[in-house]
Design an enzyme around this catalytic site. Structure first.
Site: not given
Ligand code: 2MC
Length: 310
Positions: A118, A161, A164
């Site tokens: 992120a 992220g 993920e």
């Protein structure tokens, strides 16, 4: 024509994202400034560098354009997953999911980074209320509602992220130099888009715990041995291998593939007994399709099946 296209996308949006009006408004906004592609237009426009998206490139590859290829394209920030990039990614995946020619989608980044997580600069000054009330990262779940198989082709960093997002995909292929990690602990937070959950299910508690509380990444070989990725390839061959895999999936009935995907994914969400029942129901459901009859008849007649996705 534009009205029809807009209605179609909103209808699709309702099916895939039963939530919000806000999403529908977004869809409307997008459709007003982006042409809604027919298949041919997708091929032409996507192949020509996708002016519609700022941070992703989307095109169709493979035999007959049966594999969608989405490339994260924010090289200066190592594909850090800012809000705008994630919006682009969601729409690119939705467009390819809705394209009846596309059997599978490959998601990749650059050789240096699949995605470095992120966007830290974007979240640096957020407070609890911004995150909670704004549903920070919640929109990422849209990726898990794509109905066609999504194959992550991971070269370089897949951190935070990035790891993920790769785990939200259905299959992960890795380049030899890939690095998977959940380094959030080193910036004073924890994984927020499934890292503690999906990673634990993929590689087991002890290994996931170690990764999440040390922040240390693992390399492609380890990821393969631990079952996070299904195979490892030379970096420059990785995307081609993923496309070939997508083509193999494309030999089958799209509707049955989508049922198989739903059933395997159900095992993440539910008890064994419920999962087995879900599988059985979908299995019975395949017998309501023409493709089941065709597949079994072709076997008996010793010929290749001619699936019609119906
Ligand atoms: C879901 C959640 C909560 C999260 O994902 S939290 C974020 C988890 N991810 C991370 O912590 C990884 C952060 N990135 C890094 O550690 C390092 O960039 C790497 C990946 C090891 C690569 O290191 P290097 O090769 O030295 O490249 P580096 O110079 O750091 O990065 C290149 C550029 O990308 C930027 N960048 C890299 N990762 C970023 C990120 N996650 N967010 C924002 N910018 C990022 C970085 O700031 C730099 O930009 P600039 O040149 O403007 O300073």
């Amino acid at each position: 024509m534009a009205c029809l296209a807009r209605a179609r996308l909103i209808q699709l949006t309702k099916i895939l994202h039963p939530t919000p009006w806000s999403f529908q408004k977004e869809a409307t906004r997008k459709i007003l400034c982006v042409p809604l592609f027919t298949h041919n237009k997708i091929t032409r426009n996507y192949a020509a560098s996708t002016p519609s998206y700022k941070y992703v490139l989307a095109e169709k590859r493979g035999e007959g354009g049966c594999v969608g290829l989405v490339t994260l394209n924010r090289p200066k920030a190592l594909n850090a997953l800012c809000g705008e990039l994630m919006e682009d990614l969601k729409y690119a995946l939705l467009e390819l999911d809705a394209d009846p020619n596309v059997a599978a989608i490959v998601l990749t980044g650059s050789e240096k980074a699949f995605a470095a997580g992120a966007d830290i600069k974007e979240m640096q000054h957020k407070g609890f209320v911004d995150c909670y009330a704004g549903g920070f990262l919640q929109g990422w779940d849209a990726l898990t509602r794509i109905r066609k198989p999504v194959i992550a082709a991971v070269n370089g960093y897949a951190l935070g992220g990035g790891c993920e997002v790769a785990m939200m995909c259905d299959i992960i292929l890795a380049g030899e130099k890939a690095k998977f990690g959940q380094p959030e602990i080193s910036i004073g937070t924890i994984p927020g888009a499934g890292g503690t959950q999906r990673l634990t299910k993929a590689i087991g508690k002890s290994r996931a715990m170690q990764m999440c509380i040390t922040g240390d990444p693992i390399n492609a070989q380890q990821a393969s041995e631990w079952g996070l990725v299904s195979s490892v390839h030379a970096p420059d061959q990785l995307v081609n291998e993923a496309i070939k895999l997508g083509e193999r999936i494309g030999n089958h009935s799209k509707v049955i593939v989508s049922m198989a995907k739903a059933s395997v994914n159900k095992s993440y969400e539910t008890s064994l007994a419920e999962g087995l029942q879900f599988e059985k129901n979908l299995f019975y459901g395949t017998f309501a399709t023409k493709d089941q009859t065709e597949g079994m008849t072709a076997f008996v007649e010793k010929r290749k099946p001619n699936f019609t996705d119906s």
